[in-house]
Design a protein around this motif. Sequence first.
Motif, short mmCIF file in Angstrom:
data_model
loop_
_atom_site.label_atom_id
_atom_site.label_comp_id
_atom_site.label_asym_id
_atom_site.label_seq_id
_atom_site.Cartn_x
_atom_site.Cartn_y
_atom_site.Cartn_z
N LEU A 120 6.30 1.48 -15.96
CA LEU A 120 5.65 2.62 -16.79
C LEU A 120 4.40 3.32 -15.76
N PHE A 121 3.89 2.56 -15.04
CA PHE A 121 2.89 3.23 -14.15
C PHE A 121 3.46 3.98 -13.32
N ARG A 122 4.72 3.29 -12.64
CA ARG A 122 5.42 4.17 -11.47
C ARG A 122 6.14 5.08 -11.96
N SER A 123 6.58 5.24 -13.31
CA SER A 123 7.59 6.43 -13.69
C SER A 123 7.17 7.19 -14.88
N VAL A 124 5.87 7.01 -15.09
CA VAL A 124 5.38 7.71 -16.26
C VAL A 124 5.49 9.30 -16.10
N LYS A 125 5.64 9.69 -14.56
CA LYS A 125 5.59 10.88 -14.33
C LYS A 125 6.71 11.51 -14.43
N THR A 126 7.97 10.80 -14.58
CA THR A 126 9.16 11.15 -14.95
C THR A 126 9.58 11.36 -16.40
N PHE A 127 8.48 11.04 -17.20
CA PHE A 127 8.60 10.94 -18.95
C PHE A 127 8.74 12.66 -19.12
N ILE A 130 -1.23 10.55 -21.29
CA ILE A 130 -0.56 10.17 -20.13
C ILE A 130 -0.69 11.73 -19.13
N ARG A 131 -1.29 12.86 -19.92
CA ARG A 131 -2.08 14.06 -19.17
C ARG A 131 -2.89 13.67 -18.40
N GLU A 132 -3.95 12.82 -18.89
CA GLU A 132 -5.12 12.37 -18.22
C GLU A 132 -4.69 11.37 -17.00
N PHE A 133 -3.71 10.58 -17.11
CA PHE A 133 -3.47 9.55 -16.23
C PHE A 133 -2.92 10.57 -15.06
N LEU A 134 -2.00 11.56 -15.22
CA LEU A 134 -1.41 11.99 -14.30
C LEU A 134 -2.59 12.86 -13.50
N LYS A 135 -3.53 13.19 -14.23
CA LYS A 135 -4.75 13.84 -13.45
C LYS A 135 -5.23 12.88 -12.54
N GLY A 136 -4.97 11.61 -12.55
CA GLY A 136 -5.88 10.51 -11.79
C GLY A 136 -6.71 9.60 -12.52
N ASN A 137 -6.84 9.84 -13.76
CA ASN A 137 -7.91 8.82 -14.82
C ASN A 137 -7.12 7.71 -15.09
N GLN A 138 -7.49 6.67 -14.19
CA GLN A 138 -6.69 5.11 -14.35
C GLN A 138 -7.16 4.94 -15.78
N VAL A 160 0.86 -1.19 -0.11
CA VAL A 160 -0.20 -0.01 0.10
C VAL A 160 0.84 1.25 0.02
N TRP A 161 1.81 1.13 0.90
CA TRP A 161 2.80 2.46 1.00
C TRP A 161 3.48 2.91 -0.43
N ARG A 162 3.59 1.52 -1.15
CA ARG A 162 4.33 2.13 -2.52
C ARG A 162 3.33 2.27 -3.49
N GLN A 163 2.10 1.90 -3.40
CA GLN A 163 1.01 2.38 -4.43
C GLN A 163 0.97 3.96 -4.13
N TRP A 164 0.82 4.35 -2.76
CA TRP A 164 0.60 5.76 -2.25
C TRP A 164 1.59 6.52 -2.92
N LEU A 165 2.99 5.97 -2.97
CA LEU A 165 3.80 6.95 -3.25
C LEU A 165 3.73 6.95 -4.83
N THR A 166 3.52 6.00 -5.45
CA THR A 166 3.73 6.09 -7.18
C THR A 166 2.31 6.59 -7.56
N LEU A 167 1.23 6.79 -6.81
CA LEU A 167 0.34 7.46 -7.28
C LEU A 167 0.44 8.73 -8.35
N PRO A 168 -0.15 8.83 -9.21
CA PRO A 168 0.35 9.90 -10.18
C PRO A 168 -0.01 11.31 -9.30
N GLY A 169 0.74 12.40 -9.46
CA GLY A 169 0.52 13.37 -8.57
C GLY A 169 1.17 13.80 -7.30
N ARG A 170 1.40 12.41 -6.67
CA ARG A 170 2.13 12.35 -5.41
C ARG A 170 3.40 12.83 -5.26
N ALA A 171 3.86 13.44 -4.09
CA ALA A 171 5.14 13.60 -4.00
C ALA A 171 5.37 13.80 -2.70
N PHE A 172 6.45 13.42 -1.84
CA PHE A 172 6.59 13.73 -0.57
C PHE A 172 7.08 15.25 -0.31
#
Lengths: 274, 231
Positions: free
Chosen positions: B93-100, B46-54, A75-87
């Motif tokens: 990709l899911f974890r690092s797309v924000k670094t693209f 990607i933009r939509e995904f970063l806004k939270g649209n899964q 869960v902690w990793r999911q939370w960290l990697t959610l789009p838009g999240r940053a510590f």
Amino acid sequence: MDCEAIRNLFSDDADRTLGVELKEALDQHLVRCPACSRELKKFISTVQLLSSLPELPAPPDFLVSVRNRIERAPVWRQWLTLPGRAFSPGAGRALALATSFLLVFSIAFLFGRRSQTPDQTPIQLAKSAPLAEAWTPPEDPLAGIEWQIPEAAGQPRAVAVSTGFRIPDALEVEYTANHSRHLGAFPFQTPTELVIALIKADPALRFADLYPLPQGALALTPDYLFQITIPEPAFAQAPAIFYASGHRLPQNLVQAQRLYGLRIRRLASPLSPP
Amino acid sequence: MELFFPSNVFIIKRWMAKGANPGRFSLDAEAGKGPKAGEDADVELIREFLKGNQSSFNRLVLKYQNKIFNLCYRMLGDQAEAEDVAQDVFVTLFRSVKTFRGDSLFSTWVFRITVNHCKNRLKYLTRRNYFRTQSLDQPLPTEEGEVTPDVEDDGETPEEILVTSEIQDLIQRKIGELDEEHRTAIVLRDIQGLSYQEIADILHLKEGTVKSRIHRARLELKEKLEREGKF
């Protein structure tokens, strides 16, 4: 040019990127050098064979597997990697607060859920569910099913829990640029509809009597009573799988179980002799 | 069996006409629209995904899954490993797309991640000498017991099936014998159909280096097929 220099041009010739002069030099050399001519033929054949290898499609449940793998992460990793999240410096405190709230709500939810679990058979549960009473089959292939709920004593408790889950509007997105399919056109709006269609697609259960449950259905055969349900997250993914597999339902419940994560329980049929 | 005997040429042509890889890079969803349109659509997703649209991420997976799975399969030569690595690619990709950052095309970035994952897995498998073979007759374990997969019948005669699958298996085996650099280059160019420039971007190499690497790989593969007596 000597043979070695000519053979260095083979790749460019295969890619059709040779300039006019080099192409002429190559052609002239090939006319008077059968060895290079043979070599070029083999070279081109090799490239053609490579480019004619068929593209193997990804497995039909690939998307579900990817999502499962993402969601299986801690869960902690999911939370960290959610789009838009940053510590941020205050994030630890906020995280602790959120975790406390989550814990309290989880405990409350679990206790509430347990206390609400009715001591009912699946059939009683189905009878008491608004969906089972109100829902009528919209069109073929679900038409013609008799929606009478039989009495069968001694059945175990139900695992199906929720009612009326529908595909959220947010999923109604264009699927490809070429085909403007909308997930809203997914023909199964409730888990019950989908499960009944999956059962009817299985030749072994084609003649089973079907009874709707809130999250699935019962299929009654002379030998067994199958209780088949689909969890809500799996139902939410169902449209994507359905379209990815070219609008086809799986041919039997074994495939359906793999694709949709169906929960299947096999019980003794009340019709079979004790 | 001589691969290019006249009797086999017809079969190979039919096989190629029947939906074999056209050898050119075109994403299914964006076919006919050019790479720019595809890239714009990717950036929007990607933009939509970063806004939270899964669901945008799901669409990216659906769009690229065949290309990535196929690349993994041709690099690794094993379907189960290919599926596992392809899933890893999308999790990454899911974890690092924000670094693209958009320095390169999104497709280039995805292919680069895939190639790196494949290289790592190749090293892992080579260390353990673990290259499994998978047969279509191999039963799949399910909760209901073991079931044998249904293989779709596309109307080929047994001889044709034998010839085509024999050729495919042979080529795949020979690709697997190439060293990692040559294998990567030849798969990206001749199977995925990428341009030299795209491959150079993916591998962080100069275009000239890519060209000579591909040429050497093709020569090596031709020699391997010759040694098998296929020419």
